[in-house]
Design an enzyme around this catalytic site. Sequence first.
Site, PDB file in Angstrom:
ATOM      1  N   HIS A   1      43.660  27.492  49.831  1.00 19.44           N
ATOM      2  CA  HIS A   1      42.908  26.461  49.119  1.00 19.44           C
ATOM      3  C   HIS A   1      43.465  25.100  49.472  1.00 19.44           C
ATOM      4  O   HIS A   1      44.673  24.969  49.685  1.00 19.44           O
ATOM      5  CB  HIS A   1      42.977  26.679  47.600  1.00 19.44           C
ATOM      6  CG  HIS A   1      41.918  25.940  46.865  1.00 19.44           C
ATOM      7  ND1 HIS A   1      42.089  24.649  46.425  1.00 19.44           N
ATOM      8  CD2 HIS A   1      40.664  26.301  46.529  1.00 19.44           C
ATOM      9  CE1 HIS A   1      40.982  24.245  45.842  1.00 19.44           C
ATOM     10  NE2 HIS A   1      40.091  25.224  45.891  1.00 19.44           N
TER      11      HIS A   1
ATOM     12  N   GLU B   1      37.038  32.768  45.475  1.00 18.64           N
ATOM     13  CA  GLU B   1      35.964  33.497  46.148  1.00 18.64           C
ATOM     14  C   GLU B   1      36.203  35.001  46.178  1.00 18.64           C
ATOM     15  O   GLU B   1      35.263  35.781  46.224  1.00 18.64           O
ATOM     16  CB  GLU B   1      35.792  32.978  47.582  1.00 18.64           C
ATOM     17  CG  GLU B   1      35.564  31.489  47.702  1.00 18.64           C
ATOM     18  CD  GLU B   1      34.159  31.079  47.351  1.00 18.64           C
ATOM     19  OE1 GLU B   1      33.586  31.662  46.412  1.00 18.64           O
ATOM     20  OE2 GLU B   1      33.641  30.170  48.011  1.00 18.64           O
TER      21      GLU B   1
HETATM   22  N1  ACO Z   1      43.748  32.928  56.454  1.00 26.64           N
HETATM   23  C1  ACO Z   1      44.603  32.694  57.468  1.00 26.64           C
HETATM   24  N2  ACO Z   1      45.167  31.493  57.727  1.00 26.64           N
HETATM   25  C2  ACO Z   1      44.857  30.498  56.909  1.00 26.64           C
HETATM   26  C3  ACO Z   1      43.977  30.676  55.806  1.00 26.64           C
HETATM   27  C4  ACO Z   1      43.415  31.950  55.589  1.00 26.64           C
HETATM   28  N3  ACO Z   1      42.592  32.193  54.602  1.00 26.64           N
HETATM   29  N4  ACO Z   1      43.837  29.502  55.161  1.00 26.64           N
HETATM   30  C5  ACO Z   1      44.592  28.599  55.822  1.00 26.64           C
HETATM   31  N5  ACO Z   1      45.200  29.204  56.880  1.00 26.64           N
HETATM   32  C6  ACO Z   1      46.097  28.580  57.834  1.00 26.64           C
HETATM   33  C7  ACO Z   1      45.306  27.725  58.809  1.00 26.64           C
HETATM   34  O1  ACO Z   1      44.915  28.433  59.953  1.00 26.64           O
HETATM   35  C8  ACO Z   1      46.276  26.600  59.111  1.00 26.64           C
HETATM   36  O2  ACO Z   1      47.137  27.034  60.120  1.00 26.64           O
HETATM   37  P1  ACO Z   1      47.609  25.994  61.266  1.00 26.64           P
HETATM   38  O3  ACO Z   1      48.370  24.933  60.530  1.00 26.64           O
HETATM   39  O4  ACO Z   1      48.448  26.858  62.166  1.00 26.64           O
HETATM   40  O5  ACO Z   1      46.352  25.483  61.907  1.00 26.64           O
HETATM   41  C9  ACO Z   1      47.090  26.455  57.844  1.00 26.64           C
HETATM   42  O6  ACO Z   1      46.955  27.678  57.125  1.00 26.64           O
HETATM   43  C10 ACO Z   1      46.572  25.330  56.981  1.00 26.64           C
HETATM   44  O7  ACO Z   1      45.177  25.469  56.848  1.00 26.64           O
HETATM   45  P2  ACO Z   1      44.182  24.262  56.644  1.00 26.64           P
HETATM   46  O8  ACO Z   1      42.855  24.619  57.208  1.00 26.64           O
HETATM   47  O9  ACO Z   1      44.790  22.971  57.088  1.00 26.64           O
HETATM   48  O10 ACO Z   1      44.135  24.166  55.109  1.00 26.64           O
HETATM   49  P3  ACO Z   1      42.950  23.551  54.310  1.00 26.64           P
HETATM   50  O11 ACO Z   1      43.545  22.937  53.133  1.00 26.64           O
HETATM   51  O12 ACO Z   1      42.057  22.681  55.115  1.00 26.64           O
HETATM   52  O13 ACO Z   1      42.148  24.890  54.025  1.00 26.64           O
HETATM   53  C11 ACO Z   1      40.634  26.399  53.228  1.00 26.64           C
HETATM   54  C12 ACO Z   1      41.652  25.313  52.859  1.00 26.64           C
HETATM   55  C13 ACO Z   1      39.498  25.776  54.059  1.00 26.64           C
HETATM   56  C14 ACO Z   1      40.028  26.972  51.945  1.00 26.64           C
HETATM   57  C15 ACO Z   1      41.338  27.515  54.036  1.00 26.64           C
HETATM   58  O14 ACO Z   1      42.422  28.047  53.319  1.00 26.64           O
HETATM   59  C16 ACO Z   1      40.381  28.621  54.478  1.00 26.64           C
HETATM   60  O15 ACO Z   1      39.710  28.466  55.489  1.00 26.64           O
HETATM   61  N6  ACO Z   1      40.311  29.760  53.704  1.00 26.64           N
HETATM   62  C17 ACO Z   1      39.408  30.822  54.014  1.00 26.64           C
HETATM   63  C18 ACO Z   1      37.994  30.458  53.556  1.00 26.64           C
HETATM   64  C19 ACO Z   1      37.848  30.486  52.033  1.00 26.64           C
HETATM   65  O16 ACO Z   1      38.340  31.395  51.360  1.00 26.64           O
HETATM   66  N7  ACO Z   1      37.131  29.469  51.523  1.00 26.64           N
HETATM   67  C20 ACO Z   1      36.871  29.337  50.091  1.00 26.64           C
HETATM   68  C21 ACO Z   1      37.730  28.264  49.494  1.00 26.64           C
HETATM   69  S1  ACO Z   1      37.548  28.140  47.747  1.00 26.64           S
HETATM   70  C22 ACO Z   1      36.217  27.132  47.521  1.00 26.64           C
HETATM   71  O17 ACO Z   1      35.910  26.281  48.282  1.00 26.64           O
HETATM   72  C23 ACO Z   1      35.387  27.284  46.321  1.00 26.64           C
END
Ligand code: ACO
Length: 396
Positions: free
Chosen positions: A269, A328
């Site tokens: 998140h 989610e």
């Molecule tokens: N699985 C694996 N790796 C992950 C995940 C995940 N679910 N979430 C983040 N990471 C990793 C990223 O690849 C990134 O790695 P890097 O630094 O090597 O590139 C690191 O963790 C940081 O991730 P960011 O994308 O910078 O974090 P951000 O704050 O933008 O992401 C997000 C938040 C978009 C929700 C992300 O965690 C994600 O894509 N999760 C999966 C999709 C999801 O469940 N979405 C629903 C969110 S809840 C809502 O919106 C109501």
Amino acid sequence: MSTATAEARSTPVPTAPRGGLEGVVAATTRLSHVEGEAGRLTLAGHPLAEIAPHASCEEMAFLLWEDRLPKPDELAELRRELVVHRTLPPAVLDLLRAAAGADPMDALRMGVAALDAGTDSKPAERTPRGDAVRLLAAVPSIVAAHHRLAAGLEPVAPRDDLDHAAAYLHQLTGAVPAPERTRALATYLNTVSDHGLNASTFTARVIVSTGSDLVSAVAGAVGALKGPLHGGAPGPALDTVLEIGDASRAETVLRQKLERGERLMGFGHRVYRVRDPRADVLAAAAERLFENGGGDRGLYRLALAVEQVALRLLREHKPDRRLDTNVEFYTALLLHGLGLPAELFTPTFAVGRTAGWTAHALEQAATGRLIRPAAEYSGTDDRRWVPVEERDGRRL
Ligand code: ACO
């Protein structure tokens, strides 16, 4: 020139270090308090775990719009207003019929955008509060009508004796739901009703800040919610659990996903660095529903096992970034238990979030301030115009 002015001119425009406006405060709100480090969510002053499983959706919306819970006569009046607006204008139904093959979120965006088609009310005669009520009533009707039309069924005419959550289930299925199913859905809708300045809410506030109306704001917000990084994750989260099929395969399947560079849907998140508090409320609601005979208990147990493996692998995969369960994951389980197919998960999120979108739009409209951030220019400024007939590989 005063020192303060000189300093203001020489200070570079602050930009978020990782982009995406992370950590940037862009509004003041009394609607929800998201505490990422503590894993706490407060909705209009009430702890999430206390309000979401007890309030009706009407009470929740009133609370967000008016900053207090309704008195009995106010609640009855809001219920009456919602009943009136639950019946969609014929022009919207015609549009949904024509869009029966469309993606449900596209159909919802089209349906919301068309809400004024065929109505006589002039924008000047409409009030923001009236639009908020109209949208709260119409969004579930649009989702349900499109869902039935896509399946070759006729939309169900709304009844006037059902509350908001029950009416949505009734319009989807044609059957009046049992009270525990209505309660489970209301708990979900309340849980996702508002969540700080998430992407779709920010979109709604930006639209209203230009002096535009709430219908436009919600149409834009639906577009923002559609993306998989925001509201589009529960379908894929459930797909992952179904693909795993048996707890013994969880480690292999999830490890392969991470090795392929995929994200585990339902985890991580932008704001929460601990478990999303909404996951707990929804897990409890899912457990109650499954105990009462709703849905498949085996799937529920499998999901719990998958969650534990995913959390362990994510800790290995990203030891320096706390990736925990988000809203989610249990959304998928709860809505599946209510018999909703995956393509309805994100539209149902929109049904819940409409209360928050409209409340933020009302709050934003009251500030009267245009949201207009700055951008750092990264292009060049030394290009000169070349007529088309003179453009070759060297001069574009
Ligand atoms: N699985 C694996 N790796 C992950 C995940 C995940 N679910 N979430 C983040 N990471 C990793 C990223 O690849 C990134 O790695 P890097 O630094 O090597 O590139 C690191 O963790 C940081 O991730 P960011 O994308 O910078 O974090 P951000 O704050 O933008 O992401 C997000 C938040 C978009 C929700 C992300 O965690 C994600 O894509 N999760 C999966 C999709 C999801 O469940 N979405 C629903 C969110 S809840 C809502 O919106 C109501």
